[in-house]
Every structure is written in structure tokens, then in C-alpha cells.
Write an enzyme that holds these catalytic residues in place. Structure first.
Site, PDB file in Angstrom:
ATOM      1  N   TYR A 171       0.823  -1.208   0.000  1.00 29.45           N
ATOM      2  CA  TYR A 171       0.000   0.000   0.000  1.00 29.45           C
ATOM      3  C   TYR A 171       0.860   1.262   0.000  1.00 29.45           C
ATOM      4  CZ  TYR A 171      -4.427  -2.431   0.505  1.00 29.45           C
ATOM      5  OH  TYR A 171      -5.533  -3.215   0.271  1.00 29.45           O
ATOM      6  N   GLU A 195      -8.613  -6.551   5.364  1.00 29.30           N
ATOM      7  CA  GLU A 195      -7.908  -7.696   4.788  1.00 29.30           C
ATOM      8  C   GLU A 195      -7.240  -8.539   5.863  1.00 29.30           C
ATOM      9  OE1 GLU A 195      -5.394  -5.967   1.785  1.00 29.30           O
ATOM     10  OE2 GLU A 195      -7.130  -5.219   0.668  1.00 29.30           O
ATOM     11  N   TYR A 203     -13.914 -18.514  -5.317  1.00 29.04           N
ATOM     12  CA  TYR A 203     -12.930 -18.847  -6.348  1.00 29.04           C
ATOM     13  C   TYR A 203     -11.573 -19.125  -5.715  1.00 29.04           C
ATOM     14  CZ  TYR A 203     -11.700 -13.928  -5.567  1.00 29.04           C
ATOM     15  OH  TYR A 203     -11.339 -12.737  -4.982  1.00 29.04           O
ATOM     16  N   SER A 250     -13.527 -19.601 -10.640  1.00 32.77           N
ATOM     17  CA  SER A 250     -14.595 -19.980  -9.710  1.00 32.77           C
ATOM     18  C   SER A 250     -14.630 -21.481  -9.495  1.00 32.77           C
ATOM     19  CB  SER A 250     -15.951 -19.515 -10.254  1.00 32.77           C
ATOM     20  OG  SER A 250     -16.004 -18.118 -10.364  1.00 32.77           O
ATOM     21  N   GLY A 258     -22.591 -18.001 -20.901  1.00 35.26           N
ATOM     22  CA  GLY A 258     -21.459 -18.827 -21.286  1.00 35.26           C
ATOM     23  C   GLY A 258     -20.732 -19.406 -20.090  1.00 35.26           C
ATOM     24  N   THR A 286     -20.122 -20.875 -14.356  1.00 33.35           N
ATOM     25  CA  THR A 286     -19.256 -21.651 -13.462  1.00 33.35           C
ATOM     26  C   THR A 286     -19.562 -21.453 -11.982  1.00 33.35           C
ATOM     27  OG1 THR A 286     -17.516 -21.529 -15.131  1.00 33.35           O
ATOM     28  CG2 THR A 286     -16.878 -22.276 -12.950  1.00 33.35           C
ATOM     29  N   GLY A 344     -13.016 -10.109 -14.727  1.00 31.69           N
ATOM     30  CA  GLY A 344     -11.901  -9.159 -14.704  1.00 31.69           C
ATOM     31  C   GLY A 344     -12.062  -8.125 -13.610  1.00 31.69           C
ATOM     32  N   PRO A 345     -11.479  -6.905 -13.796  1.00 28.64           N
ATOM     33  CA  PRO A 345     -11.527  -5.866 -12.782  1.00 28.64           C
ATOM     34  C   PRO A 345     -12.966  -5.491 -12.451  1.00 28.64           C
ATOM     35  CG  PRO A 345      -9.947  -5.295 -14.478  1.00 28.64           C
ATOM     36  CD  PRO A 345     -10.713  -6.492 -14.981  1.00 28.64           C
TER      37      PRO A 345
END
Length: 385
Positions: free
Chosen positions: A95, A137, A188, A207, A265, A269, A375-376
Site C-alpha cells: 500500500y 484484509e 474462487y 470460480s 457462457g 461456473t 476481470g476488474p
């Protein structure tokens, strides 16, 4: 605690961030990798090339500035980031590196408009924001330490299943004597890939596609991108993949309300394990799955199994739709009808996510709509909630 003066200055920069935030974050990443190339392995370089990462960070910086006097309000929105940081083993020291380069990028992009007063206020604000992230965290790391394994651990690939022409599932078992870390359906794992042609390690999140059984993990990968292509082309049964403990907040609540799962698609998952769990809990389950080609639909056997256990499965396909498949896209009326009084979980491409969210908001509120982004974590609007 931030001073009122700092809060006032930071909030006054919100219009500037709206206008220049993307340019600032693009410059930030360029500086970060120039000065700290060892951190490249923590970021998806494909997303960097496509500019997705800088856009996601710009959204996060804007939100932090807008809510700097009530950071607790953004905690629900940053949960995906916190879990991803834990899965990638982000440390508090990182950080400091991020802060240094972010402040320098603000100064570079804004030039003389970035006065010492503004930079000092942002330095103080960033310290407060970083402290919130680090503290949250730390709780996730402690949970892993108590219930799972730390860092990246080698797991053996014990089975590979071809789900469709471009989708494979990989079954992983832990080292001898190690208990399989529990997880919640919808979570995931992060895979650390060492690819012979690449100078850096690559990390990708996949995932878990079955409910916890205490024996193995299973994830699926579509052959699309450097890591997934490596998995498809080079990984065989008996090989080893290094992974971190399961993470993620895309999980069922504790209610007994109906569950609606909408997948595009490979986005199905994480919904597979959610469907399995919801059926075990005797909750009503509806799955809507859209693909380009029904003849090449992945996870067909799992969907048939869910149907045999009482789930309603609605199939959609752009090509080769047969009598039991809707030709085309998922329609808004069906989404609205099913979303009423239900918890909705969505995973797929961004355009699909926004479309499905908008349709569901006509029948329910944002708090009952959950989504996982490829993604992000780009913004998906729930402004109509």
C-alpha cells in the site's frame, strides 16, 4: 481521523477526478510498473493492455473521494477487492508503494492545479483509506490462517474434463496429509501459473464449480487468454498447480427465498456450486443460461442433474436452438418475472450484467441482486434501485 479541512479539500476534488481520473490511473500504473516491475505478476496484463484495470481503479478512487467522510459506506462495494487482495497475498507494505505512485500520478496529470495543499490532503486521505483496506484484509487473512492454508500451495491435477470445445474443468487434490480448506459455493481460487515463455508469474482467479466435498476442488477455464490457454494446452493429469485458499463474497445469504441464477457462457461456473447448495437447502432454484451455440453448451450434464432435482432450467442460444431452447437472448420480461421475491445471482460479460441488472431492478431492489464481474470490478449501475 481525518481533519475537516482534509475532508473538504478531498471532496472538492471529486469533479476533477470525474474529468481526469482515468488519465491519473493510467499514469499511475505506468509509474508503478516502471518503478516496481516485481509487482507486474500481481496484475492481469491483458486487462492492462485493454485499459480495464485503470478504469476500475478510477471508479474506486472516485468513490473513495466522494465518501471520504463516511468510508464505512463503501465497505460493501469494496468486498470484491478485499477478497481478491487476500487471494493474491497483497501485503500492507504494498500500500505504501501504491500510495507513492498514485500521488505522483495525480501531480503529473494535474500539473500546477495539484497544489501542495491538495497533494497533502490526498496523502492523508490515502493513508486513511489504506488503513481501512489493511484492517479488513487482516481479518480475511486471519480467517484463512485458522481455517485453511496460507500462501500458494501445490495441488495435483487429478482429472481434466472436456465440457465443450473451448471449456475444460480441472480437478485438484491437496498434498498428502493436508486438509482441504472449506469454502462457500460461489467462491474462487487464484491459480499461480509459471508459463515457460513468460518472464513473470501470472495469477488468475477461477470460480469453484462444485459444492464443498472435503476431497477436491474443481474449476473450469475457457480457452481465452494466456493463462487459460496454458492450462488447456500444457496441463495434464498428474501435473501440479499452485493455488491460494478460496476467496470471494459471491455467496448465498441465509434466507429461504427463491434463488435465480443468470449465467452467460462460462459465467455459469460459480452458479453451478450455488445451484447445488441451494437445492440441498430445498430452496426454489431457477437457472437461466445463455450461450452462442446450444450444440456446444458447457456443463450440460450438471444442468440436467439440477433439473432432475427440481430446478427450473431455461436455455437460451443464438445458434442451434432446438425445441427446448429459446432462440436469442434472455428477455427482460422473464427476468423481471423470476426476480420478484428472489435472490438473483448473475455472472457473465459486462454488457449482459448491466442488461440483466436493469431488468431485475424493475421487480426487486439492488440489495437482492448479486453479480460477479469478469476481470476488474468495473461499475455496474444500480442507480434505479
Amino acid at each position: 481521523m481525518l481533519s475537516q479541512e482534509t475532508i473538504t479539500i478531498v471532496k472538492s476534488t471529486v469533479p476533477v477526478l470525474q474529468e481526469h481520473g482515468h488519465a491519473i490511473t493510467k499514469r499511475f500504473y505506468a509509474r508503478l510498473f516502471e518503478n516496481n516491475p516485481q509487482l507486474k505478476n500481481l496484475f492481469n496484463q491483458t486487462n492492462q493492455k485493454q485499459d480495464r484495470q485503470s478504469m476500475a481503479l478510477a471508479n474506486a478512487v472516485y468513490a473513495a473521494a466522494n465518501y471520504i467522510d463516511q468510508l464505512e459506506a463503501i465497505i460493501p462495494a469494496i468486498q470484491p477487492i478485499l477478497h481478491k487482495h487476500r487471494s493474491l497475498q497483497i501485503t500492507p507494505e504494498m500500500y505504501d508503494i501504491v500510495g507513492e505512485n498514485l500521488l505522483a500520478a495525480i501531480k503529473e496529470v494535474l500539473g500546477d492545479a495539484a497544489t501542495d495543499e491538495i497533494i497533502n490532503a490526498w496523502a492523508e486521505a490515502y493513508g486513511e483509506i489504506a488503513s481501512v483496506f489493511i484492517a479488513l484484509e487482516a481479518t480475511l487473512y486471519q480467517e484463512v490462517k485458522e481455517n485453511a492454508f496460507e500462501g500458494f500451495v501445490p495441488f495435483e491435477v487429478t482429472e481434466i474434463i472436456k465440457e465443450s470445445n473451448d471449456v475444460k474443468s480441472f480437478v485438484l487434490t491437496p498434498p498428502d496429509g493436508m486438509r482441504l480448506a472449506p469454502y462457500q459455493p460461489g467462491q474462487y481460487i487464484s491459480v499461480q501459473a509459471e508459463i515457460p515463455t513468460e518472464e513473470i508469474l501470472h495469477h488468475r482467479q477461477y470460480s469453484l464449480s462444485k459444492a464443498y466435498d472435503g476431497v477436491s476442488y474443481r474449476f473450469a477455464a475457457k480457452k481465452d487468454g494466456i493463462v487459460s490457454t496454458h492450462l488447456h494446452d500444457n496441463i495434464r493429469v498428474g501435473d501440479v498447480l499452485r493455488i491460494s485458499a478460496p476467496a470471494g463474497h459471491f455467496v448465498l445469504d441465509g434466507s429461504d427465498s427463491p434463488v435465480v441464477l443468470v449465467g452467460g457462457g462460462i459465467g455459469l461456473t460459480p452458479l453451478l456450486s450455488l445451484a447445488d447448495q441451494a437445492l440441498r437447502l430445498r430452496r426454489k432454484v431457477t437457472v437461466l443460461h445463455a450461450v452462442k451455440d446450444h450444440a456446444d453448451r458447457p456443463f450440460a450434464e450438471q444442468l440436467e442433474d439440477f433439473a432432475s432435482r427440481g430446478a427450473e432450467i431455461l436455455y437460451y442460444a443464438e445458434q442451434n436452438a432446438d425445441a427446448d431452447v429459446v432462440s436469442g437472448y434472455i428477455d427482460a420480461a422473464t427476468l423481471e418475472r423470476n426476480a420478484t421475491d428472489a435472490e438473483v445471482f448473475i455472472c457473465g460479460p459486462e454488457a449482459m450484467l448491466q442488461y440483466v441488472v436493469n431488468a431485475c431492478l424493475a421487480a426487486t431492489t439492488a440489495e437482492h441482486i448479486h453479480y460477479e464481474v469478469f476481470g476488474p470490478s468495473l461499475a455496474v449501475s444500480t442507480a434505479n434501485a
